[in-house]
Design a protein around this motif. Structure first.
Motif, PDB file in Angstrom:
ATOM      1  N   LEU A   1       0.842  -1.197   0.000  1.00 62.59           N
ATOM      2  CA  LEU A   1       0.000   0.000   0.000  1.00 62.59           C
ATOM      3  C   LEU A   1       0.873   1.241   0.000  1.00 62.59           C
ATOM      4  O   LEU A   1       2.051   1.186   0.366  1.00 62.59           O
ATOM      5  N   SER A   2       0.300   2.373  -0.391  1.00 56.62           N
ATOM      6  CA  SER A   2       1.022   3.642  -0.250  1.00 56.62           C
ATOM      7  C   SER A   2       1.003   4.031   1.223  1.00 56.62           C
ATOM      8  O   SER A   2       0.146   3.574   1.991  1.00 56.62           O
ATOM      9  N   VAL A   3       1.940   4.871   1.612  1.00 54.69           N
ATOM     10  CA  VAL A   3       1.964   5.360   2.998  1.00 54.69           C
ATOM     11  C   VAL A   3       0.654   6.074   3.326  1.00 54.69           C
ATOM     12  O   VAL A   3       0.110   5.928   4.419  1.00 54.69           O
ATOM     13  N   HIS A   4       0.122   6.816   2.364  1.00 62.20           N
ATOM     14  CA  HIS A   4      -1.157   7.497   2.588  1.00 62.20           C
ATOM     15  C   HIS A   4      -2.265   6.491   2.915  1.00 62.20           C
ATOM     16  O   HIS A   4      -3.045   6.709   3.853  1.00 62.20           O
ATOM     17  N   GLU A   5      -2.328   5.413   2.154  1.00 63.41           N
ATOM     18  CA  GLU A   5      -3.361   4.388   2.415  1.00 63.41           C
ATOM     19  C   GLU A   5      -3.175   3.737   3.789  1.00 63.41           C
ATOM     20  O   GLU A   5      -4.152   3.461   4.492  1.00 63.41           O
ATOM     21  N   ILE A   6      -1.925   3.511   4.187  1.00 59.69           N
ATOM     22  CA  ILE A   6      -1.646   2.922   5.501  1.00 59.69           C
ATOM     23  C   ILE A   6      -2.138   3.861   6.601  1.00 59.69           C
ATOM     24  O   ILE A   6      -2.770   3.429   7.574  1.00 59.69           O
ATOM     25  N   PHE A   7      -1.889   5.159   6.434  1.00 59.89           N
ATOM     26  CA  PHE A   7      -2.336   6.130   7.446  1.00 59.89           C
ATOM     27  C   PHE A   7      -3.853   6.289   7.468  1.00 59.89           C
ATOM     28  O   PHE A   7      -4.440   6.494   8.541  1.00 59.89           O
ATOM     29  N   GLU A   8      -4.484   6.187   6.321  1.00 60.13           N
ATOM     30  CA  GLU A   8      -5.954   6.242   6.305  1.00 60.13           C
ATOM     31  C   GLU A   8      -6.524   5.072   7.121  1.00 60.13           C
ATOM     32  O   GLU A   8      -7.476   5.243   7.886  1.00 60.13           O
ATOM     33  N   ASP A   9      -5.916   3.902   6.966  1.00 57.75           N
ATOM     34  CA  ASP A   9      -6.352   2.722   7.732  1.00 57.75           C
ATOM     35  C   ASP A   9      -6.088   2.922   9.236  1.00 57.75           C
ATOM     36  O   ASP A   9      -6.912   2.541  10.072  1.00 57.75           O
ATOM     37  N   ILE A  10      -4.943   3.516   9.566  1.00 55.89           N
ATOM     38  CA  ILE A  10      -4.608   3.764  10.976  1.00 55.89           C
ATOM     39  C   ILE A  10      -5.644   4.701  11.604  1.00 55.89           C
ATOM     40  O   ILE A  10      -6.185   4.429  12.682  1.00 55.89           O
ATOM     41  N   LYS A  11      -5.939   5.804  10.906  1.00 54.15           N
ATOM     42  CA  LYS A  11      -6.901   6.777  11.441  1.00 54.15           C
ATOM     43  C   LYS A  11      -8.285   6.149  11.601  1.00 54.15           C
ATOM     44  O   LYS A  11      -8.938   6.318  12.626  1.00 54.15           O
ATOM     45  N   LYS A  12      -8.688   5.402  10.583  1.00 50.57           N
ATOM     46  CA  LYS A  12      -9.991   4.722  10.619  1.00 50.57           C
ATOM     47  C   LYS A  12     -10.033   3.727  11.795  1.00 50.57           C
ATOM     48  O   LYS A  12     -11.035   3.640  12.523  1.00 50.57           O
ATOM     49  N   GLY A  13      -8.941   2.982  11.960  1.00 51.50           N
ATOM     50  CA  GLY A  13      -8.868   1.992  13.034  1.00 51.50           C
ATOM     51  C   GLY A  13      -8.998   2.600  14.415  1.00 51.50           C
ATOM     52  O   GLY A  13      -9.662   2.056  15.302  1.00 51.50           O
ATOM     53  N   ILE A  14      -8.359   3.770  14.611  1.00 52.85           N
ATOM     54  CA  ILE A  14      -8.425   4.440  15.916  1.00 52.85           C
ATOM     55  C   ILE A  14      -9.827   5.023  16.129  1.00 52.85           C
ATOM     56  O   ILE A  14     -10.446   4.822  17.191  1.00 52.85           O
ATOM     57  N   LEU A  15     -10.336   5.728  15.129  1.00 54.11           N
ATOM     58  CA  LEU A  15     -11.622   6.403  15.281  1.00 54.11           C
ATOM     59  C   LEU A  15     -12.798   5.442  15.463  1.00 54.11           C
ATOM     60  O   LEU A  15     -13.762   5.751  16.159  1.00 54.11           O
TER      61      LEU A  15
END
Length: 317
Positions: free
Chosen positions: A298-312
């Protein structure tokens, strides 16, 4: 759960994630800068680089982002002091260090006003780090990739360290997605270090063959090796690890003296570079315990989108 900031010294990361410093030449300027741009802490792996190569990577990362950029330098490398001093001269934001323990680095960091963050695997070492002036600690459990300082799970060590110190505690080992980040934060970690997930990003400097080998790995392919550094390490099974396991002589014929102390069973730098460049048969591919759960780059952006979604969206199971 809200997304908390990660505060280390005067640094504030909007997303409480540090990208692991994966050597040799996996975590370079493109990956570190992409992570910093997303609001995390990007780390350049300095181990195995020359002083000039490290300076060039830091400068390249600075061109790409105004975010937080650190370096990770393994204490075991012979040029540790020179690499740290060069990083400080380049005004790096923070220093992360593991595979051994340096008391000097805290003094150097204090002199330059640069936060120092050691990687530890016990409450005892975390307490000593705080006493010496650490700005935070990364606590790594047995689930982590690369060199390991413990055979205990991060889930057992983390609460002990949180109780023992007053500085930020960053959990590391086996976290590959937003759900994992949220679980670590829920357990009291101030932040999370992720390595293997970022190694399998578009911006990682590993060869395509390296990434393909990681993606193909099953749980049975994950093995432990004894590193010449004197520590166990986790990686992916291949003909090289089979040879090591079978006591085949793979000792180097010429030694570059890259480590302060080397057991000489094989050349760690050569084997890591071979893998990074695409020789997945004779190179050494370090990896975390849950690499088999990752099924795409995945792109770093996609990884961070998943991280944010996971936390929220985190809900305790």
């Amino acid at each position: 759960m809200k997304i908390p900031d990660l505060r280390i010294g005067n640094l504030v990361a909007r997303i409480p994630v540090i990208q692991g410093g994966m050597a040799v030449k996996i975590s370079m300027a493109p990956l570190a800068a992409a992570v910093a741009e997303e609001g995390g802490i990007g780390i350049i792996a300095g181990s195995g680089l020359s002083v000039e190569e490290l300076r060039a990577e830091i400068r390249e990362a600075r061109k790409r982002t105004k975010g937080i950029i650190g370096v990770n330098i393994m204490f075991a490398v012979r040029e540790f002091a020179q690499l740290v001093q060069a990083s400080f001269e380049e005004k790096i934001d923070l220093l992360v260090s593991g595979a051994g323990f340096s008391r000097d680095m805290f003094t150097w960091g204090k002199e330059k006003g640069i936060p120092v963050v050691p990687i530890v695997s016990s409450a005892k070492l975390a307490k000593l780090s705080q006493k010496l002036g650490a700005a935070a600690v990364v606590v790594e459990g047995v689930e982590a990739g690369g060199h390991l300082g413990t055979d205990r799970s991060i889930h057992d060590i983390l609460p002990e360290v949180i109780e023992a110190v007053d500085i930020p505690v960053i959990g590391a080992g086996g976290v590959i997605d937003g759900q994992g980040v949220a679980e670590m934060l829920k357990k009291g970690a101030a932040g999370v270090q992720m390595g293997t997930r970022f190694a399998l990003s578009e911006e990682s400097s590993a060869a395509l063959a390296w990434k393909s080998e990681m993606l193909k790995a099953t749980q049975k392919d994950i093995v432990f090796i004894h590193s010449p550094v004197g520590l166990p390490g986790r990686g992916i099974k291949n003909p090289f690890t089979v040879a090591l396991d079978s006591d085949v002589d793979v000792a180097p014929t010429d030694c570059k003296g890259c480590l302060k102390s080397c057991e000489g069973n094989f050349c760690i730098m050569d084997r890591l570079i071979m893998a990074q460049q695409g020789d997945v048969q004779q190179g050494l591919i370090f990896s975390g315990a849950r690499v088999h759960k990752i099924n795409e780059v995945l792109s770093v952006h996609e990884i961070f989108e998943d991280i944010k979604k996971g936390i929220l969206s985190f809900k305790e199971v």
